[in-house]
Write a protein that holds these residues in place. Sequence first.
Motif, PDB file in Angstrom:
ATOM      1  N   ALA C 163       0.859  -1.199   0.000  1.00  0.00           N
ATOM      2  CA  ALA C 163       0.000   0.000   0.000  1.00  0.00           C
ATOM      3  C   ALA C 163       0.890   1.243   0.000  1.00  0.00           C
ATOM      4  CB  ALA C 163      -0.930   0.028   1.206  1.00  0.00           C
ATOM      5  N   TYR C 164       0.265   2.379  -0.223  1.00  0.00           N
ATOM      6  CA  TYR C 164       0.966   3.664  -0.112  1.00  0.00           C
ATOM      7  C   TYR C 164       1.070   4.004   1.368  1.00  0.00           C
ATOM      8  CZ  TYR C 164      -0.229   4.447  -5.076  1.00  0.00           C
ATOM      9  OH  TYR C 164      -0.365   4.356  -6.428  1.00  0.00           O
ATOM     10  N   ASN C 166       3.510   5.830   3.089  1.00  0.00           N
ATOM     11  CA  ASN C 166       4.003   7.140   3.502  1.00  0.00           C
ATOM     12  C   ASN C 166       2.896   8.179   3.577  1.00  0.00           C
ATOM     13  OD1 ASN C 166       6.249   8.852   4.172  1.00  0.00           O
ATOM     14  ND2 ASN C 166       5.887   9.830   2.207  1.00  0.00           N
TER      15      ASN C 166
HETATM   16  C1  LIG Z   1       3.802  12.607  -8.233  1.00  0.00           C
HETATM   17  C2  LIG Z   1       3.502  12.324  -6.817  1.00  0.00           C
HETATM   18  N1  LIG Z   1       2.267  11.883  -6.473  1.00  0.00           N
HETATM   19  C3  LIG Z   1       2.007  11.604  -5.182  1.00  0.00           C
HETATM   20  C4  LIG Z   1       2.946  11.778  -4.220  1.00  0.00           C
HETATM   21  C5  LIG Z   1       2.608  11.487  -2.792  1.00  0.00           C
HETATM   22  N2  LIG Z   1       3.268  10.297  -2.271  1.00  0.00           N
HETATM   23  C6  LIG Z   1       4.490  10.342  -1.718  1.00  0.00           C
HETATM   24  S1  LIG Z   1       5.014   8.896  -1.116  1.00  0.00           S
HETATM   25  C7  LIG Z   1       3.566   8.152  -1.570  1.00  0.00           C
HETATM   26  C8  LIG Z   1       3.296   6.731  -1.234  1.00  0.00           C
HETATM   27  C9  LIG Z   1       4.438   5.837  -1.482  1.00  0.00           C
HETATM   28  O1  LIG Z   1       3.983   4.527  -1.536  1.00  0.00           O
HETATM   29  P1  LIG Z   1       4.956   3.350  -1.873  1.00  0.00           P
HETATM   30  O2  LIG Z   1       5.641   3.592  -3.147  1.00  0.00           O
HETATM   31  O3  LIG Z   1       4.182   2.081  -1.778  1.00  0.00           O
HETATM   32  O4  LIG Z   1       6.063   3.428  -0.727  1.00  0.00           O
HETATM   33  P2  LIG Z   1       5.804   3.294   0.867  1.00  0.00           P
HETATM   34  O5  LIG Z   1       5.604   4.651   1.402  1.00  0.00           O
HETATM   35  O6  LIG Z   1       4.615   2.416   1.049  1.00  0.00           O
HETATM   36  O7  LIG Z   1       7.048   2.681   1.395  1.00  0.00           O
HETATM   37  C10 LIG Z   1       2.713   9.050  -2.187  1.00  0.00           C
HETATM   38  C11 LIG Z   1       1.367   8.724  -2.690  1.00  0.00           C
HETATM   39  C12 LIG Z   1       4.214  12.270  -4.622  1.00  0.00           C
HETATM   40  N3  LIG Z   1       5.212  12.489  -3.759  1.00  0.00           N
HETATM   41  N4  LIG Z   1       4.466  12.513  -5.915  1.00  0.00           N
END
Ligand SMILES: Cc1ncc(C[n+]2csc(CCOP(=O)(O)OP(=O)(O)O)c2C)c(N)n1
Lengths: 86, 388, 327
Positions: C163-164, C166
């Motif tokens: 999942a997302y 962060n």
């Molecule tokens: C272009 C863009 N869209 C949305 C975001 C917001 N964002 C930053 S981290 C993230 C989630 C990351 O998810 P994942 O790749 O699964 O890594 P995790 O945090 O779960 O380790 C999001 C949606 C962003 N930084 N840049």
Amino acid sequence: MTVSLGGSVKDPGSTVKTKTGSWRTFKPEIDNDKCIDCGNCWIFCVEPCISKEDGKYVVDYDYCKGCGVCAHECPVGAIEMVLEEK
Amino acid sequence: MPRGDVLHGSRAVAEAVKLCDVDVIAAYPITPQTHIVEDLAEFVANGELDAEYVLVESEHSAMSACIGASATGVRTFTATSSQGLALMHEMLFIASGMRLPIVMANANRALSAPINIWNDQQDSMSERDCGWIQLYCETNQETLDTTIQAYRISENKKVLLPSMVCLDGFVLTHTIEPLEIPDKDAVNRFLPEFEPAVYLDPDDPMTLGAFATPADYIKFRFEQEKAMRNAIEAIEKADREYKKETGRGYGLMEEYNTKDADIIIVSMGSVVGTIKEVIDQLKGEYNVGLLKIKAFRPLPKERIKEVLKNARVVSVVEKDVSIGLGEGGLFSEIKGILYNLDERPKVLGFIIGLGGRDITQPDIRDIIKLSKKAEKDVVDEVHWIGLR
Amino acid sequence: MMQETMQVVVDTPSYIKCRQVCKANVRANRCFKFKKNLEAVSGDELFAPGHSACAGCGATVAVRLALKAAGKNTIATNATGCLEVFSTKYPETAWRVPWIHAAFETSASVASGVEAALKKLGKDVNVIAFGGDGGTVDIGFQALSGAMERGHNMTYICYDNEAYMNTGVQRSGSTPYGSSTTTSPAGSVSIGNKRPKKDMPQIIAAHGVDYVATASIAFPLDYMKKVKKAVATNGPAYVHVLAACPTGWGSASERSIEICRLAVDSGMWVLYEIDHGDARITYLPTKKVPVIEYLKTQKRFRHLKAEDVQDIQDMIDERLKRYSNEI
Ligand SMILES: Cc1ncc(C[n+]2csc(CCOP(=O)(O)OP(=O)(O)O)c2C)c(N)n1
Ligand code: SF4
Ligand SMILES: [Mg+2]
């Protein structure tokens, strides 16, 4: 304070300046007599903050957040999570 | 020995990139830029240029690959236009924020919708806040020379910001012009080997692109602005030294008949050629001058103020518009520069040539006539040319 | 299909001790090969403590072990996400190898540029691109596909916490069926995430990439071996490693490793590699654990009814059968 060029950080591993041990509620205590030297606690430590010194596994409490993985992964119950006294 | 040739603007850029010994090129096609990367592909394929040529799958990745390569310590180049530049938007801020001296050519083209492949300057104007140096070119010769200069400016230790060389799509990219290609030794003397300020190296590991909290973030932005101010001097210095080697220089801006002019037209890019011609034709009849802005970022505000302050009317002619403000970006900025003067000229804005609409000599004459009228009468502040 | 032999190099006193405790009812796979484990993991610590990952975060294990496997002659790129945020709060960094982060969807494209530059400089350095599942299977998909197809000499490691995280546990294309996230919440008329997990390793394999592997942080030796092979591959390589997230999965922090082991033991996650077209399952549980044992360790699945669990069990049984035939 001035900032570095483009936000570059030239101090590798410098997060060691931040002591995350203060996050802890429970602390792992290793009973070295029970330890069979399988290394699980060290291999799976997520920080990492467990190392081997003089043949014994020791926890660096400056960083240990008390997640409990080490105690949970120890196959012989040599690590106990005890309530942190602050 | 410098070599005379007759080249398209696209080819002129490619020749410049070759002369600068660029190490990594990221390429993605878009009209009217495509010939630039095609020509570079040819140079690489023929062994004329020893560069890694990365065939990325989008402009977003083109800029990301340039960021990665530049951060590894090599000279990089990419070229784009319009939708491609817009797709890069996110990465443009990151390239400048990380202070990487990437050079890019932007073949100025209108933005969709409706989709339109012809020239205006809405694409780069929409990126004016992204921390890139923006240099607008009038001719193919100037484009070639500016591309070489851009490396010198960007790599200047007091600057370390990426540069966008803006050339009007089709008007320059697809038009042939006689020009002079400088001698390789002259370019070598002018442009020292690239010495990266920060770069990824296992022998000296550093972290690039960390995240900053509110305590530091604003300082990084301020540092970028300081570097842009330094770029004003760096551009002039590079230009002086380039002139020593080749006999050609362009400065931050060019004044044409501005001394004691009642009306001064301000504009950027290839259209200034047409404006100069009309000014010549109207000599004696109208007292008109031209201020050609070459460096739009950094914008040399004090110099501009000096040139314009004694005019009665300043008319900004540009190929972009901020929808909702109803005026072009350059017009807003010129007005802003003059605002704090005790006595200031009237400033008029002319939105012209959008989506490749021809800009004719009669159009420019009309603009001058209207500007003359504004010396005494009240006229509208902003005019759209070519609605009929 | 081949199964890795589970023999252990004998004749160390502690091994015998371990063996004794194993008989005393400790599961064999907990410490089999521990001796080799110790050797494999003994490389430089290239990831420092003091970072701000949650207690029990699996992503840190994924990174730490990968860096140990690759060694310090490595340049890392990183997508935006938990790993990037918790490891590089300016002016500090947990990384002891050169590291760069640009944007969320750009780990692979930035790595392409790094690799091209290294080629031009004639430097022989490992390039590892890290990305979370969101940064890999969703927003970074195109850049990754391009980088893999172009044949850059790089290893892409997706640390998959499903999942997302962060941004607060939103559903990604890698979220498993039936999981409750903040954007796919379970409710009276919803099971949570309605779609099965995107099969990213197979998609990358379809690019003709020379080395593709799945891994779990609970199997360090298997994982590190795969990272070593990936890095040694002359061309693109891809490793997809399951890494528990106690915060997003609603699990006890101490169970992160156990859960990643249960995922494999239940068949929820299958460990395999495709090495130059040669596919093999690298570890098969000796005794398959019912999937309920895995699901019940995490709050994201607690809403599931008995029939939902049966559906999931059927799904993974079917998949394992398919993998066993194909791989
Ligand atoms: C272009 C863009 N869209 C949305 C975001 C917001 N964002 C930053 S981290 C993230 C989630 C990351 O998810 P994942 O790749 O699964 O890594 P995790 O945090 O779960 O380790 C999001 C949606 C962003 N930084 N840049
Ligand atoms: S939210 Fe999950 S992935 Fe992110 S730091 Fe915490 S445990 Fe790790
Ligand atoms: Mg994730």
